[in-house]
Write an enzyme that holds these catalytic residues in place. Structure first.
Site, PDB file in Angstrom:
ATOM      1  N   LYS A 171       0.828  -1.204   0.000  1.00 10.59           N
ATOM      2  CA  LYS A 171       0.000   0.000   0.000  1.00 10.59           C
ATOM      3  C   LYS A 171       0.868   1.262   0.000  1.00 10.59           C
ATOM      4  O   LYS A 171       0.596   2.213  -0.736  1.00 10.59           O
ATOM      5  CB  LYS A 171      -0.941  -0.004   1.199  1.00 10.59           C
ATOM      6  N   CYS A 181      -0.777   0.764   6.246  1.00  7.38           N
ATOM      7  CA  CYS A 181      -1.272  -0.076   7.337  1.00  7.38           C
ATOM      8  C   CYS A 181      -2.266  -1.105   6.800  1.00  7.38           C
ATOM      9  O   CYS A 181      -2.951  -0.847   5.807  1.00  7.38           O
ATOM     10  CB  CYS A 181      -1.993   0.753   8.401  1.00  7.38           C
ATOM     11  N   ASP A 182      -2.361  -2.227   7.490  1.00 10.43           N
ATOM     12  CA  ASP A 182      -3.403  -3.198   7.159  1.00 10.43           C
ATOM     13  C   ASP A 182      -3.679  -4.064   8.379  1.00 10.43           C
ATOM     14  O   ASP A 182      -2.759  -4.406   9.125  1.00 10.43           O
ATOM     15  CB  ASP A 182      -2.991  -4.086   5.986  1.00 10.43           C
ATOM     16  N   SER A 183      -4.956  -4.411   8.578  1.00 17.47           N
ATOM     17  CA  SER A 183      -5.353  -5.198   9.747  1.00 17.47           C
ATOM     18  C   SER A 183      -6.172  -6.411   9.341  1.00 17.47           C
ATOM     19  O   SER A 183      -6.979  -6.348   8.401  1.00 17.47           O
ATOM     20  CB  SER A 183      -6.186  -4.344  10.718  1.00 17.47           C
ATOM     21  N   GLY A 209      -0.345  -4.592  10.374  1.00 17.12           N
ATOM     22  CA  GLY A 209       0.972  -4.412   9.785  1.00 17.12           C
ATOM     23  C   GLY A 209       1.218  -2.947   9.496  1.00 17.12           C
ATOM     24  O   GLY A 209       0.284  -2.198   9.161  1.00 17.12           O
TER      25      GLY A 209
END
Length: 205
Positions: free
Chosen positions: A54, A74-76, A111
C-alpha cells in the site's frame, strides 16, 4: 534532522483520527491497492506485506517532490482458530463471522510500513493484540449488523464504536485494534532517526 511530512496511505477515518488526536496531521492518500494480489496463511506476514504494498503503490507520486515525505501504509486482519478475516463482504457474512467469534478470543494483527523517501529507507513491522469477545445473542448481532459498522472493519467490529459493547477485554495495545498503534509508530520513527514531536510544529504539516 528535521522530520519530513507524513502521508497516510489509508482511507481509514479511525487511523486518521488517532493521528490527529496525537497532534499529527498527515496528508491522506489512499492507495486503492488490490489486496487480493497478496496471499498468505500467516496473518503477520500477510499484514506486513499488504502494508508495504500500500505504501509502495503511492510512493512514485512523491519521489520527485521538493519535500520527500514519510509514507505510512497499514493493514489489519483478525485471526481466530487459524482463520484469517478481513472486512466482511456482506451482512450475511458478518453475521456468520460473529456467530463464530462470540465467546471466543481472536488475535488482531496490524501491519505497518513506514517508507522514508528522503533517506531511501523503511521500517516494516506488525503488532498483535488479543481480543476477548463476549457471548452475544443473535438478536443483538442483527441489531449491530444493521448499523453497518461491522461491514467497514477488519474482523467485523469497531472497538471504538458500537462493537466495543461486545468486547470483554483486550491484551495489548488497544489502538492497534482501532488500526494504528501510536507507540509502534513512535518506535518506527525513532528507528529512522527522527523526533516524532517535530510533527507538532506547524512547518511539518
Amino acid at each position: 534532522m528535521t522530520i519530513p511530512p507524513l502521508v497516510l496511505a489509508s482511507a481509514s477515518p479511525a487511523r486518521l483520527r488517532l493521528l490527529q488526536q496525537a497532534g499529527i496531521f498527515p496528508q491522506v492518500h489512499p492507495s486503492h491497492f488490490d489486496e487480493s494480489q497478496v496471499q498468505s496463511s500467516d496473518p503477520e506476514i500477510l499484514v506486513k506485506a499488504l502494508a508495504q504494498r500500500k505504501a509502495e503503490t503511492i510512493a512514485p507520486e512523491y519521489e520527485k517532490g521538493d519535500r520527500l515525505p514519510l509514507i505510512l501504509g497499514c493493514d489489519s486482519v483478525l485471526a481466530i482458530n487459524n482463520q484469517i478475516y478481513g472486512k466482511p463482504a456482506s451482512a450475511a457474512e458478518a453475521m456468520t463471522r460473529w456467530q463464530e467469534m462470540r465467546g471466543q478470543q481472536g488475535s488482531l494483527y496490524t501491519g505497518y510500513a513506514l517508507l522514508d523517501l528522503q533517506q531511501k529507507n523503511s521500517v516494516i513491522t506488525a503488532e498483535v493484540t488479543t481480543v476477548h469477545f463476549a457471548w452475544v445473542s443473535d438478536r443483538a448481532l442483527r441489531a449491530y449488523i444493521a448499523t453497518k459498522e461491522p461491514l467497514n472493519c477488519a474482523g467485523a467490529f469497531a472497538i471504538e464504536g458500537k462493537g466495543g459493547l461486545f468486547v470483554e477485554r483486550i491484551e495489548g495495545c488497544h489502538m492497534n485494534v482501532i488500526g494504528l498503534s501510536l507507540p509502534c509508530l513512535r518506535s518506527m520513527v525513532d528507528q529512522l532517526g527522527y523526533d516524532i514531536t517535530q510533527w507538532w510544529e506547524p512547518s511539518t504539516h
